[in-house]
Design a protein around this motif. Structure first.
Motif, PDB file in Angstrom:
ATOM      1  N   HIS A   1      12.072 -43.027  -0.819  1.00  7.53           N
ATOM      2  CA  HIS A   1      13.181 -42.136  -1.174  1.00  7.53           C
ATOM      3  C   HIS A   1      14.264 -42.302  -0.114  1.00  7.53           C
ATOM      4  O   HIS A   1      14.076 -43.023   0.874  1.00  7.53           O
ATOM      5  CB  HIS A   1      12.679 -40.688  -1.225  1.00  7.53           C
ATOM      6  CG  HIS A   1      12.213 -40.185   0.110  1.00  7.53           C
ATOM      7  ND1 HIS A   1      10.961 -40.445   0.608  1.00  7.53           N
ATOM      8  CD2 HIS A   1      12.847 -39.471   1.077  1.00  7.53           C
ATOM      9  CE1 HIS A   1      10.835 -39.898   1.799  1.00  7.53           C
ATOM     10  NE2 HIS A   1      11.970 -39.311   2.115  1.00  7.53           N
TER      11      HIS A   1
ATOM     12  N   HIS B   1      17.853 -39.949   1.715  1.00  7.26           N
ATOM     13  CA  HIS B   1      18.658 -38.727   1.780  1.00  7.26           C
ATOM     14  C   HIS B   1      19.774 -38.919   2.790  1.00  7.26           C
ATOM     15  O   HIS B   1      19.714 -39.806   3.647  1.00  7.26           O
ATOM     16  CB  HIS B   1      17.807 -37.509   2.138  1.00  7.26           C
ATOM     17  CG  HIS B   1      16.631 -37.802   3.029  1.00  7.26           C
ATOM     18  ND1 HIS B   1      16.769 -38.146   4.339  1.00  7.26           N
ATOM     19  CD2 HIS B   1      15.297 -37.851   2.769  1.00  7.26           C
ATOM     20  CE1 HIS B   1      15.575 -38.360   4.868  1.00  7.26           C
ATOM     21  NE2 HIS B   1      14.654 -38.198   3.927  1.00  7.26           N
TER      22      HIS B   1
ATOM     23  N   HIS C   1       6.576 -44.974   3.967  1.00  5.01           N
ATOM     24  CA  HIS C   1       5.683 -45.241   5.094  1.00  5.01           C
ATOM     25  C   HIS C   1       4.259 -45.403   4.605  1.00  5.01           C
ATOM     26  O   HIS C   1       3.934 -45.033   3.482  1.00  5.01           O
ATOM     27  CB  HIS C   1       5.643 -44.099   6.116  1.00  5.01           C
ATOM     28  CG  HIS C   1       6.861 -43.266   6.230  1.00  5.01           C
ATOM     29  ND1 HIS C   1       8.020 -43.757   6.742  1.00  5.01           N
ATOM     30  CD2 HIS C   1       7.109 -41.974   5.891  1.00  5.01           C
ATOM     31  CE1 HIS C   1       8.927 -42.793   6.730  1.00  5.01           C
ATOM     32  NE2 HIS C   1       8.397 -41.709   6.208  1.00  5.01           N
TER      33      HIS C   1
HETATM   34  C1  1HN Z   1      11.400 -36.995   5.109  1.00  2.00           C
HETATM   35  O1  1HN Z   1      12.090 -37.821   4.329  1.00  2.00           O
HETATM   36  C2  1HN Z   1      10.254 -37.439   5.767  1.00  2.00           C
HETATM   37  O2  1HN Z   1      10.374 -39.610   4.886  1.00  2.00           O
HETATM   38  C3  1HN Z   1       9.553 -36.570   6.569  1.00  2.00           C
HETATM   39  O3  1HN Z   1       8.804 -39.175   6.239  1.00  2.00           O
HETATM   40  C4  1HN Z   1       9.932 -35.275   6.720  1.00  2.00           C
HETATM   41  C5  1HN Z   1      11.408 -33.466   6.167  1.00  2.00           C
HETATM   42  C6  1HN Z   1      12.490 -32.975   5.501  1.00  2.00           C
HETATM   43  C7  1HN Z   1      13.220 -33.815   4.699  1.00  2.00           C
HETATM   44  C8  1HN Z   1      12.888 -35.132   4.559  1.00  2.00           C
HETATM   45  C9  1HN Z   1       9.786 -38.850   5.608  1.00  2.00           C
HETATM   46  C10 1HN Z   1      11.036 -34.793   6.041  1.00  2.00           C
HETATM   47  C11 1HN Z   1      11.791 -35.647   5.232  1.00  2.00           C
END
Ligand code: 1HN
Length: 378
Positions: free
Chosen positions: A124, A126, A167
């Protein structure tokens, strides 16, 4: 001092230039009419929104690894990463603001992510940027915009905003636990956060494994003859523990370090010397055996992860004892000083912060504690 209506009055506010209006029945009626028009009298709230100095709504908080590791292990049994999106135990600042904003401290989010061998977290992206400090495990990796990056204990790795990421831990690896740091509270306050899922569960690596750290991770050695890196974040992507520790040892051979922080290195973008990410910075610092730091305070929030050792920090006058992989935070403009309790061995503190935001906005301000020989009264 407390006014009749319960508001705190700072004696310093009794001066020209501060709001000090005495309310009358006519003013009370005026306030009601203003409220009916979606307006207010500025002088009623001026002193609250213009404090004499920063007033954080966050509190120094410490999370013990012994407790939080056990919570991660329980999460491993209770949810699958495919269902949870990410199997993250959130670290919530011990304050109303922390619980409301899902913040570890100020503009920063943090959590502990646990993964079993053979598991993946779905790809994903963001707007929020992320970075991670690997606390334990073998065989963990991340894929960032098609770059496959292997991860070991005490490595520091970037997931810049807008990059696809997933991951995992290889099948013959160990359970891995890492600390995530994100600028989610900042992005949500700025109302700029977008989220998207990838059209496959994981990305296919588009480059040789570890190509970015192998290309750009040569410290002062800069590669020639390859395409220029145009992105606003560090091309190194992962900063290895061995190299970081060696750099600290080398620094300590020739420098006394800082009276506040001991020997401290920034995880930098080697192309600019600046921070690795645009919104969050990170450091590794070494406190030599018996180090007793002086107190200072600064704007910006800092979240620490004890990379190794045993000691304590006095934060806002209260002592927080820590050992390996405990996590604690120092909110903006709160006095703090660090002590290594081991007389002979170094302690290492990883930390991340929102200093790049403070610097970009011209509000990174620092002050040394001058009383009691530079130490807070214990
Ligand atoms: C996120 O994308 C990850 O990708 C981990 O490992 C924690 C916490 C809030 C928003 C996105 C990841 C996250 C996150």
């Amino acid at each position: 001092m407390m006014a009749g209506d319960g508001t705190i009055i700072d004696p310093r506010d009794a001066v020209l230039g501060r709001a000090r209006v005495t309310d009358t029945p006519e003013l009370e009626a005026f306030y009601q009419d203003l409220a009916a028009h979606n307006a207010g009298a500025f002088w009623k709230r001026a002193n609250a929104i213009e404090p004499w100095e920063p007033e954080t709504r966050y509190r120094p908080t410490l999370w013990r690894y012994a407790d939080m590791r056990a919570m991660c292990m329980r999460a491993l049994d209770l949810v699958k990463p495919e269902e949870a999106g990410r199997r993250v135990v959130t670290l919530l600042n011990d304050s109303d603001a922390g619980r409301e904003n899902v913040a570890v401290c100020g503009w920063l989010f943090s959590g502990m992510q646990a993964m079993r061998p053979g598991e993946i977290t779905p790809a994903h992206k963001h707007t929020a940027s992320a970075h991670r400090f690997i606390m334990e495990g073998k065989g963990a990796y991340t894929v960032v915009d098609g770059h496959h990056i292997t991860l070991g204990a005490n490595d520091y790795v970037l997931t810049p905003g807008g990059c696809w990421h997933d991951h995992g831990v290889v099948a013959d690896g160990d359970v891995s636990i890492w600390q995530d740091g994100l600028d989610i509270p900042l992005m949500n306050s700025l109302e700029t956060n977008f989220y998207a899922v990838y059209d496959q569960p994981t990305q296919t690596a588009a480059f040789p494994t570890d190509d970015l750290p192998r290309t750009f991770g040569g410290a002062a050695l800069r590669p020639e003859g390859i395409a220029a890196w145009e992105k606003p974040y560090s091309p190194v992507m992962v900063y290895r523990w061995d190299a970081t520790r060696d750099a600290l040892w080398n620094l300590a051979k020739v420098s006394d370090g800082s009276p506040f922080d001991g020997h401290m290195l920034r995880y930098s973008n080697p192309l600019t010397g600046g921070w690795a990410l645009q919104t969050m910075g990170a450091h590794m610092q070494m406190l030599k055996g018996g180090f007793r730091g002086k107190a200072h305070r600064h704007t910006g929030n800092v979240v620490y992860n004890v990379a190794g050792g045993r000691g304590y920090s006095i934060i806002g006058g209260a002592r927080f004892d820590w050992e390996t992989h405990d996590i604690f935070c120092v909110p903006a403009w709160v006095w703090h000083e660090h002590v290594n309790l081991d007389p002979d061995d170094e302690a290492f503190l990883f930390s991340f912060n929102d200093f790049p935001v403070m610097e970009a906005l011209g509000v990174r301000i620092e002050e040394a504690y001058s009383d009691h020989g530079g130490h807070q009264p214990a």
